[in-house]
Structure formats: C-alpha cells, structure tokens
Design an enzyme around this catalytic site. Structure first.
Site, PDB file in Angstrom:
ATOM      1  N   THR A 179     -17.628  32.959 -10.824  1.00  0.00           N
ATOM      2  CA  THR A 179     -18.408  32.956  -9.589  1.00  0.00           C
ATOM      3  C   THR A 179     -18.724  31.511  -9.231  1.00  0.00           C
ATOM      4  O   THR A 179     -19.114  30.715 -10.084  1.00  0.00           O
ATOM      5  CB  THR A 179     -19.710  33.758  -9.727  1.00  0.00           C
ATOM      6  OG1 THR A 179     -19.386  35.134  -9.943  1.00  0.00           O
ATOM      7  CG2 THR A 179     -20.553  33.653  -8.465  1.00  0.00           C
ATOM      8  N   PHE A 234     -21.007  28.874  -7.153  1.00  0.00           N
ATOM      9  CA  PHE A 234     -22.361  28.765  -6.623  1.00  0.00           C
ATOM     10  C   PHE A 234     -22.507  27.466  -5.839  1.00  0.00           C
ATOM     11  O   PHE A 234     -21.873  26.452  -6.160  1.00  0.00           O
ATOM     12  CB  PHE A 234     -23.394  28.780  -7.753  1.00  0.00           C
ATOM     13  CG  PHE A 234     -23.495  30.093  -8.471  1.00  0.00           C
ATOM     14  CD1 PHE A 234     -24.440  31.046  -8.095  1.00  0.00           C
ATOM     15  CD2 PHE A 234     -22.637  30.397  -9.521  1.00  0.00           C
ATOM     16  CE1 PHE A 234     -24.532  32.254  -8.751  1.00  0.00           C
ATOM     17  CE2 PHE A 234     -22.723  31.602 -10.188  1.00  0.00           C
ATOM     18  CZ  PHE A 234     -23.669  32.540  -9.802  1.00  0.00           C
TER      19      PHE A 234
END
Length: 381
Positions: free
Chosen positions: A282, A284
């Site tokens: 992921t 960010f």
C-alpha cells in the site's frame, strides 16, 4: 511499380524537408515573441490557433483532416514553448514551485505532530513510523478528518493511503484531494501482510464473522472463499476491526489485520499471510498545508481538468512525451455536478528542480482548463 527502397528514399527527402521547415518555423517564434513583448500580448492566442487548425483541415483530404489538425497543434505547441522561453513566461504554479525550492529545508523532519485515520495498530501508523522517526500520532475517525486537521493547522502533517498494488486506488482520498488545499511532501510503500485474528481459544472452524477494511477484504477474497458461510463486515480500518474483536463477547468473530494488531489487542493468528498476492503493498502520502519541497524530490503529483472536446487528453499526453517525462500513475475521477467531465491525477517521475518539470508545469497550465500542482516529494520504502 517503383521499388520499395526508391519510395522510401522519396519519403525520407520529404521528411527532411519537413524537419527543415519545422526548424525555420520555430526560429520565427523569436520574432513573434519580440512583437508580443512590445505590444504586451500573451503567448497563447487561442483564436489564431483555432484558425490555423481549421485552415489545415480544409487543405487536406477528408481522411487526413484529424492528422493535419494534430500536426498543426504540435507545431504551435513548439512555437509557444520557444516564445515562452524567450519571454521568460511564468505562471502562479511555477512561481510557487520556484519559491518552495528557494527556501527548501535542508532535511525532512524526524519529529512532528502527525494525524491519521483510525486507531493504534492501523497500517497508517506503520506508514507514519516509516516516514518519521519520532512522530506524535493523533487519530481521527475519517479520511476527511485528516484533511481538515492539516488545513486547520492543528497538526504538522497527515498520513493517507493512496493505492494498493492488489486492490487499486483509494478513491475517497482522491476525491478529497479535489476539495482540499493540501500538498504531498513525501510518500512511502508499506508491505501488507493480512492475518486472520481472533481471541485466544477460537478455532478456525468456529469462525462465523470476519471484520476488516474494504481494501483488506478485497485483497483476501480467495482465502475468504475457503470459509463457507462466514459473514464479512466492512469497518473503517483493520485496527478498528481488531479492537472490535478484542472487545466483543460474540464467539467466532475475527479480523483481517496485521501482526502488530495481534500483539496490540491480545489476539491470536488463526491463519497468517492470507492475502491473495504476496507482493502486496500500500502506498501512503504524507500531506502538509503549505507547499514545501524537500531535497531529493524526484516525484510529483498533478491534478488537472482538460477541455471538454475531442483530443484534449491526447494533447496533454503529448506534452509528457515531448519532454520525455515518465507517467507513473494516471487516475481519473468524475467531477461532482459536472456530467461526463473528469479530473485527472498524474504521478510523474521527474526531479522538481529540473528544467523539464518547470516546462511541463507551464505547458499544462496553458492547455488545461484547470491545473493544480499537488506536490513534489521523495518516496521512501
């Protein structure tokens, strides 16, 4: 019939003549620039460009009209660029970038007050600790709360998920970028390992309900399919799901979350690394209120709206191609209350201090209906 090489030789002669004419045409831009400077005219003259394109379309057969229009637009774009270079043309976006580069801090901070969505143990916390060595972390209940805290100045930075390598973009965050005046100052990638967590004593065959964030659920679909009859529930994030399971009196409830959540909330992993793809990351973003460009910024995020006409996006993409700037992400989102119109988000790999990036910002500002520089930054892993 002529031989193929003879035909190609003739084509080469025409191509060489075209290139010579293109150079002559671009050189005349200096005279145009001098006239515009003397008469206080802008570089971009849309009325003339429309006339030039219309004339080009009239001069060629029907099947070549669109190609002739594209060719003339590219030639005029080269002329505008030369005129802008001669006149030292600028824009509010370029001026803001130049100012940010001129006063850039020597180092990215290690201590900061950072706000993120969720509770302790969420992947956002892991990302925060990856970016900052000694962050004071505050938690809010929503992504919008992060934007609001940053805009209000109640924190130094905010951390938000942008995209996952398996489940894709976090659309809500991009929609909020459209509405809030913030800037990205750093990004990072976090390896995601989901585990099925339950209270000690729970067995895998006892599981009746699984709680987690929507993205985590999507990333573990294959594993969840092996649990027949189990109900799946969406929560705001994986840490909240873990806390709910830890506090629940219901037997058979579980959470999809990280090992950190298991340690934090006293849970046990019934199954480890249950994500569909082990290469699961992921990304960010770290956002701040003002535009700050720290040393090493070699990525930038841009937001733009193209004119609602055929070929508008093609013209934008042509600028990236001409400047040899790599697009690492292109995302479109519908604009609220504007039917069939879209906001485009670009991530590009290009040093913020490079002449190519400066030219990109200038040219995009000229051809787009709306344009925003969301930030230039480095990405940490």
């Amino acid at each position: 019939m002529e031989q193929l090489e003879d035909v190609r030789d003739k084509i080469d002669e025409i191509d060489h003549a075209l290139l010579d004419l293109m150079v002559r045409r671009t050189e005349l831009a200096a005279d145009v620039a001098a006239y515009k400077a003397a008469h206080h005219l802008t570089v971009l003259d849309r009325a003339r460009e429309r006339r030039v394109v219309a004339d080009a379309r009239r001069r060629v057969p029907e099947d070549l009209k669109s190609h002739a229009a594209a060719l003339m637009e590219l030639l005029m774009e080269a002329s505008r660029t030369r005129q802008g270079d001669i006149l030292g043309a600028t824009s509010p976006a370029i001026e803001a970038i130049d100012e940010a580069l001129a006063v850039a801090p020597a180092l990215f901070p290690t201590d900061a007050l950072v706000v993120t969505q969720g509770v302790e143990g969420a992947y956002q916390q892991i990302a925060t600790e990856r970016i900052f060595s000694h962050a004071q972390i505050g938690y809010v209940g929503s992504f919008e709360g992060v934007f609001e805290a940053v805009e209000a100045g109640t924190c130094d930075f905010g951390i938000l998920p942008l995209e996952n390598s398996t489940a894709g973009t976090v659309n809500q965050v991009y929609d909020l970028m459209m509405r809030h005046d913030v800037h990205i100052v750093r990004s990072c990638r976090v390896k995601v390992n989901h585990n099925l967590l339950a209270k000690p004593g729970t067995r895998l065959q006892d599981v009746t309900d699984v709680y987690s964030h929507e993205q985590a659920i999507r990333q573990c679909e294959a594993f969840l399919a092996t649990l027949p009859g189990v109900r799946v529930h969406v929560t705001r994030n994986t840490a909240l799901a873990s806390r709910f399971v830890a506090q629940s009196d219901e037997p058979g409830v579980c959470a999809l979350a990280s090992r950190e959540c298991a340690e934090l909330y006293g849970l046990r992993a019934l199954a480890k690394n249950v994500q569909d793809n082990d290469n699961n990351y992921t990304r960010f973003a770290c956002i701040a209120k003002g535009l700050t460009i720290y040393p090493g910024a070699d990525r930038s995020s841009l937001m733009l709206v193209v004119r609602h006409r055929p070929g508008a996006l093609y013209r934008v993409l042509g600028i990236f191609f001409a400047l040899d700037i790599n697009i690492t992400k292109l995302e479109s989102r519908p604009i609220p209350d504007r039917d069939f119109e879209f906001m485009f988000y670009f991530d590009v790999a290009c040093p913020a201090a490079s002449p190519a990036f400066r030219r990109l910002v200038k040219e995009l500002g000229d051809v787009c209906e709306e344009f925003r520089h969301l930030g230039s930054y480095a990405e940490v892993s």
